[in-house]
Design an enzyme around this catalytic site. Structure first.
Site, short mmCIF file in Angstrom:
data_model
loop_
_atom_site.label_atom_id
_atom_site.label_comp_id
_atom_site.label_asym_id
_atom_site.label_seq_id
_atom_site.Cartn_x
_atom_site.Cartn_y
_atom_site.Cartn_z
N ASP A 1 0.81 -1.21 0.00
CA ASP A 1 0.00 0.00 0.00
C ASP A 1 0.85 1.26 0.00
O ASP A 1 2.01 1.27 0.44
CB ASP A 1 -0.91 -0.02 1.23
CG ASP A 1 -2.11 0.89 1.07
OD1 ASP A 1 -1.96 2.10 1.31
OD2 ASP A 1 -3.18 0.40 0.70
N ARG A 2 0.24 2.33 -0.46
CA ARG A 2 0.90 3.63 -0.44
C ARG A 2 1.02 4.19 0.98
O ARG A 2 2.05 4.76 1.34
CB ARG A 2 0.07 4.60 -1.30
CG ARG A 2 0.52 6.05 -1.23
CD ARG A 2 -0.51 6.97 -1.87
NE ARG A 2 -0.12 8.36 -1.80
CZ ARG A 2 -0.93 9.38 -2.04
NH1 ARG A 2 -2.19 9.15 -2.36
NH2 ARG A 2 -0.49 10.62 -1.97
#
Length: 359
Positions: free
Chosen positions: A75-76
Site C-alpha cells: 500500500d501507499r
C-alpha cells in the site's frame, strides 16, 4: 460489513496517522542466485504504492515496464519493504542514488537496502509472507478486554477474509466485474481484467466465509470438509471424521477451506457442500460464478482460518497499542484488526489520493 467471529468490538482507534504506523516487511521466498541479467533490489518505501515504484524503476533503468517484476502489492499509506527485479541484460545498474532521488518528494521516500543479481524475473507470489508492525493511536476501550481479545485471536485465529483493498474504491470492482462479464467483447487490458477476476472470486469466497462465521464453524470442520495444510496451498479430503483429524485442527496444523470459484465441480461434500451452495445462490453470486467459469478459471480452495504468527502486543502509552505478527502471502492484516473493533484510517484525512491504492 463481514460478520466477526469473537464478539462485540472492544476498542475504537486510528491507524496510519503516520506511514510508520503501518509497517510491512516482505518475508523473502528465496535467496538471490548471485548472477544473471536481473537486478534484485530490496526497497524501503513510503508514500508510494508498488505500481508507482515499478514505474520509477523502469524510468531509472531506461527499460520497458514489463522488465520490472515484484512479488506482492504494498500500500501507499505505509512504510514497507519489498523486493523488485529489473532486467538489465549485459548492463551495469545505473547509480542507486539517482533512483533514490527519483523517489524523494513530499510525503514520500525510497531507499535501497540491498541489491544482488538474480537469474530470473521476480514473479508474483514469490514471497513466504509479510511481517507487520502496526501502531493504533487514540485507542479507546478497556485494556483488559483488549488484551483478552488479542489472546483469543492468538489462540483461535481470525476469519481469513479478503481485505477491502481487493475490491477497489467503495467496493466498485465487483460491479465492474459484472459489467465485464455482461460485455465479453468489450476490450479491457490484461492487468485490469486480472484485477476484476480476482475481485469477483474474492467476493464469492467472502460470502461463503461470512456464512460460516455466522454459523460458528469457520474454524472447525463440517461433514464433507476439504482441508488445507497450514503454510501451504495443499488440500486433502473430504475424509471421515477422526480423533486424529480433530487434533490436527485444534493444533492449527490444518484449516477448513472455502472455494475460489472457477470451472469444475466443488470438491466439498455433504454439509460443507450444502453450506457453500446456499451462500452463493443469489442472483449476483450466480452471475459472478458464470463469469468466472466463462473466463476459464478452475476451482481452487482457500483456508477459512488465518492464524497470525508470533502475535505480540504492547502499550507504549495508555491510548497507543502496538501489534506485531506475521501472515502468509495473500492474507490481510485488516482481518486481524476487524476482530478488535472500529479502526479509522488516518491516511484518508492526511493525504489526497494521487496514486491508485494497491488491491
Amino acid at each position: 460489513m463481514n460478520p466477526t467471529a469473537h464478539g462485540a468490538p472492544v476498542l475504537t482507534a486510528t491507524i496510519r496517522q503516520d506511514p510508520a504506523d503501518f509497517r510491512v516487511d516482505e518475508i523473502d521466498g528465496f535467496e538471490a542466485s548471485g548472477s544473471g541479467e536481473h537486478l534484485l533490489l530490496t526497497i524501503e518505501k513510503a508514500g508510494m504504492n508498488t505500481a508507482f515504484v515499478a514505474r520509477l524503476l523502469a524510468q531509472w533503468a531506461g527499460v520497458d515496464a514489463r522488465a520490472v517484476g515484484y512479488a506482492g502489492l504494498k500500500d501507499r499509506h505505509a512504510l514497507t519493504t519489498q523486493r523488485f527485479s529489473v532486467q538489465l541484460p549485459g548492463r551495469a545498474a545505473p547509480d542507486i542514488a539517482e533512483l533514490e532521488a527519483l523517489g524523494a518528494g513530499a510525503h514520500q521516500s525510497l531507499r535501497v537496502l540491498d541489491q544482488a543479481r538474480h537469474a530470473r524475473k521476480l514473479p508474483r507470489g514469490a514471497l513466504a509472507g509479510n511481517r507487520f508492525v502496526l501502531t493504533l493511536r487514540d485507542v479507546s476501550g478497556d485494556a483488559a478486554a483488549i488484551d483478552a481479545r488479542l489472546q483469543t485471536i492468538a489462540a483461535r485465529g481470525v476469519p481469513n477474509y479478503f481485505g477491502e483493498q481487493r475490491f477497489g474504491h467503495d467496493g466498485g470492482n465487483v460491479d465492474k466485474a459484472l459489467r465485464m462479464f455482461a460485455e465479453p467483447r468489450r476490450r479491457i487490458d490484461r492487468e485490469q481484467r486480472a484485477m476484476l477476476l480476482s475481485a469477483a472470486r474474492s467476493a464469492l469466497f467472502n460470502r461463503v466465509l461470512a456464512a460460516r462465521v455466522a454459523s460458528g464453524d469457520w474454524d472447525a470442520g463440517l461433514e464433507g470438509e476439504v482441508w488445507m495444510l497450514d503454510g501451504s496451498r495443499s488440500v486433502f479430503g473430504p475424509e471421515p471424521a477422526s480423533e486424529a483429524l480433530a487434533a490436527r485442527v485444534a493444533a492449527q496444523d490444518i484449516h477448513p477451506t472455502a472455494p475460489l470459484w472457477g470451472r469444475g465441480a466443488l470438491r466439498s461434500a455433504a454439509a460443507a457442500l450444502a453450506r457453500e451452495a446456499a451462500a452463493l445462490e443469489d442472483a449476483q453470486s450466480l452471475a459472478l460464478r458464470a463469469g468466472l467459469e466463462a473466463a476459464g478459471l478452475s476451482q481452487e480452495r482457500r483456508a477459512t482460518r488465518l492464524c497470525p504468527g508470533d502475535l505480540r502486543w504492547s502499550w507504549p502509552a495508555p491510548d497507543r497499542l502496538e501489534l506485531a505478527f506475521a501472515l502468509p502471502a495473500g492474507c490481510y492484516a485488516t482481518a486481524v484488526l476487524a476482530e478488535l473493533g472500529t479502526i479509522g484510517n488516518g491516511a484518508v484525512r492526511r493525504l489526497a489520493p494521487a496514486q491508485p491504492t494497491d488491491g
